[in-house]
Design an enzyme around this catalytic site. Structure first.
Site, PDB file in Angstrom:
ATOM      1  N   GLU A  20      20.087  33.880  36.838  1.00 15.79           N
ATOM      2  CA  GLU A  20      20.802  34.300  35.660  1.00 15.79           C
ATOM      3  C   GLU A  20      21.856  33.644  35.189  1.00 15.79           C
ATOM      4  O   GLU A  20      22.370  32.788  35.733  1.00 15.79           O
ATOM      5  CB  GLU A  20      21.782  35.621  36.383  1.00 15.79           C
ATOM      6  CG  GLU A  20      22.591  36.454  35.472  1.00 15.79           C
ATOM      7  CD  GLU A  20      23.505  37.443  35.881  1.00 15.79           C
ATOM      8  OE1 GLU A  20      24.192  36.996  36.924  1.00 15.79           O
ATOM      9  OE2 GLU A  20      23.526  38.701  35.649  1.00 15.79           O
ATOM     10  N   GLU A  73      27.117  46.728  42.006  1.00 16.31           N
ATOM     11  CA  GLU A  73      26.382  46.538  40.697  1.00 16.31           C
ATOM     12  C   GLU A  73      26.368  44.999  40.449  1.00 16.31           C
ATOM     13  O   GLU A  73      27.286  44.692  39.986  1.00 16.31           O
ATOM     14  CB  GLU A  73      27.026  47.284  39.467  1.00 16.31           C
ATOM     15  CG  GLU A  73      27.205  49.102  39.768  1.00 16.31           C
ATOM     16  CD  GLU A  73      25.737  49.695  39.425  1.00 16.31           C
ATOM     17  OE1 GLU A  73      24.887  48.986  39.162  1.00 16.31           O
ATOM     18  OE2 GLU A  73      25.633  50.660  39.706  1.00 16.31           O
ATOM     19  N   LYS A 132      40.991  46.601  41.843  1.00 15.90           N
ATOM     20  CA  LYS A 132      41.282  45.032  41.831  1.00 15.90           C
ATOM     21  C   LYS A 132      40.374  44.302  40.360  1.00 15.90           C
ATOM     22  O   LYS A 132      39.250  44.217  40.502  1.00 15.90           O
ATOM     23  CB  LYS A 132      40.931  44.211  42.861  1.00 15.90           C
ATOM     24  CG  LYS A 132      41.737  42.833  42.915  1.00 15.90           C
ATOM     25  CD  LYS A 132      40.984  41.356  42.973  1.00 15.90           C
ATOM     26  CE  LYS A 132      39.792  41.134  42.339  1.00 15.90           C
ATOM     27  NZ  LYS A 132      40.113  40.209  41.092  1.00 15.90           N
TER      28      LYS A 132
END
Ligand code: NAD
Length: 473
Positions: free
Chosen positions: A377, A244, A169
């Site tokens: 982030e 990840e 995907k």
């Protein structure tokens, strides 16, 4: 305009059951450049069934057959390199040199996996047992937009090397790149069903992969919040997971560093991929005693940081991928100003003469480690400069983050830098700009993820060890 209306199941391009259309934009000017028809949960289930069917024979394929397929996949992707670069530039806005690297490393990941498999013992003697490394099963591979082709190829390469089969995907925002890649992969004549690709939304196709009992493992690259939701959903069927996730990596410049070498490296690792890389070193730690010198050096070397058209020769920073990403970066720049950080370069709004999703590459000084711009982030070209009194404080502040993906240490003395590197909580630490190595494990400590990709560590994550006691092999 390019309309992408098919997905890939069981070795064929097919029209999805899903009917939703999703616009694709050129981030340079925000124009619509195409549309992708998205698959739905039913499409995902058909793809999973195809992968499950193909697993029966692919899981028993001998090493040489897998290695031969990986070499063919390398060849077909390499042959389409220029088309891939064009799609990456148009759809993601990567500067030309970055796009070249992305396409080449995507192609090369099949050779990396083949190399790892060649050296890997599929059966080994442990104590009184023979341990057989069995492929884990059908794997769901979910990728983000910031290096979509690279992540697809890397995950697929190790999946196939291990004898697993895949349903991929990709990011719905990267459908043009996926299409070019898919046309290449198709030419490798892989056994039908060993890989399937379903364009679709994360909360529909991604969610089906995460919950479907026929998926044995999820390999996901993306944001930490989505990674956590995948981990929760995958628990119901005890799927194996490789996650990840995000990062807020530190770059420690030690007090003995030559700033004319260290600062350009810090800027490069901080701003690579236009600041849209999980591994960017976005917190730059400089010795308090040399702060003014560091800021002066940053201003000097910042002259080579150039936002611009991806194909212009001096461009180092392309646009953000989307309006949402543009707004996110603006929000953080405003937050930095509101919370008392000082602008060294950049600021709010578009760079002069540029529109679309371009932002101004921005550096803040007078940042403390507890500010949101130093902890969260941002995923754009926004860097924070922080000061430390001594090495111990630099290490403590560098580790004071929920993330632990990468870290960078810059020093005139590599032994000293190594001692600092040993104390940092990160999956990888690069000393003095050491380059990426595709055979070396990649992944995060803490909330940057679970597990490792690349090389033998990456390959290992697609196996279940089965111990045979008293067997005669
Ligand atoms: P994202 O988490 O929003 O999306 C990633 C993928 O997950 C997309 O394909 C998306 O459609 C899918 N998804 C979304 N919701 C889902 C759900 N509920 N179930 C299953 N799948 C779902 O991330 P993004 O915005 O595409 O990418 C940026 C993020 O990726 C950043 O946080 C960055 O740090 C991270 N990233 C990490 C690495 C790494 O190797 N650690 C590399 C690149 C990017």
């Amino acid at each position: 305009m390019r309309d992408i209306i098919q997905i890939y199941i069981n070795g064929e391009f097919v029209t999805p059951h899903g009917t939703e259309l999703f616009d694709l934009h050129n981030p340079v000017d925000a124009e619509v450049i195409g549309r992708v028809r998205l698959g739905d949960a039913q499409d995902a289930r058909i793809a999973i069934a195809a992968a499950k069917g193909a697993f029966k024979s692919w899981s028993r394929s001998p090493k040489p057959e897998r290695i031969a397929l990986l070499h063919r996949l390398h060849e077909v992707v390499w042959a389409k390199k220029n088309e891939l670069i064009e799609a990456i530039v148009q759809e993601f806005g990567a500067p030309a040199t970055r796009a070249y690297w992305m396409a080449s490393s995507a192609a090369n990941s099949f050779l990396d996996a083949a190399r790892a498999l060649e050296k890997y013992d599929l059966i080994r003697k442990v104590g009184t047992a023979d341990v057989v490394m069995e492929p884990v099963g059908v794997v769901g591979l979910i990728t983000p937009w910031n290096s979509n082709v690279g992540f697809i190829c890397n995950k697929l390469a190790y999946t196939l090397a291990a004898g697993c089969t895949a349903v991929i995907k990709p990011s719905e925002m990267s459908a043009t790149q996926t299409q070019v890649l898919l046309e290449a992969l198709h030419e490798a004549c892989a056994p039908a069903g060993v890989f399937n690709i379903v364009n679709g939304r994360g909360d529909i196709v991604g969610a089906e992969l995460t919950t479907n009992p026929d998926i044995a493992k999820i390999s996901f690259t993306g944001s930490t919040p989505v990674g956590k939701s995948i981990l929760r959903e995958a628990a119901a069927t005890l799927k194996r997971v490789t996650l990840e996730l995000g990062g807020k990596s530190p770059t420690i410049i030690l007090d003995d560093a030559d700033f004319d070498k260290a600062i350009p490296t810090a800027l490069q690792v901080g701003l690579g991929n236009s600041g849209q890389a999980c591994l960017n070193g976005t917190r730059i730690f400089v010795p308090a005693s040399r702060k003014d010198e560091a800021i002066a050096s940053i201003k000097k070397h910042f002259a080579s940081v150039q936002a611009g058209e991806p194909l212009a020769p001096d461009t180092t920073i392309g646009p953000m991928v989307s309006q949402a990403q543009y707004e996110r970066v603006q929000r953080y720049i405003k937050l930095g100003l509101d919370t008392g950080a000082t602008l060294v370069a950049g600021g709010e709004g578009h760079p002069e003469g540029l529109g679309g999703y371009f932002v101004r590459p921005t550096i803040f000084a007078d940042v403390s480690n507890d500010m949101a711009i130093a902890q969260e982030e941002i995923f754009g070209p926004v860097l924070c400069v922080l000061t430390y009194e001594d090495e111990a404080e630099a290490i403590r502040m560098a580790n004071d983050t929920p993330y632990g993906l990468y870290a960078y240490v810059l020093s005139a003395n590599e032994e000293r830098a190594t001692k600092v590197a040993m104390q940092l909580d990160a999956g990888r630490v690069a000393i003095n700009g050491a380059a990426h190595d595709p055979d070396v494990p990649f992944g995060g400590f803490k909330q940057s993820g679970i597990g490792r990709e690349y090389g033998v560590f990456g390959l290992q994550s697609y196996f279940e060890p089965k111990a045979l006691l008293g067997a005669v092999l």
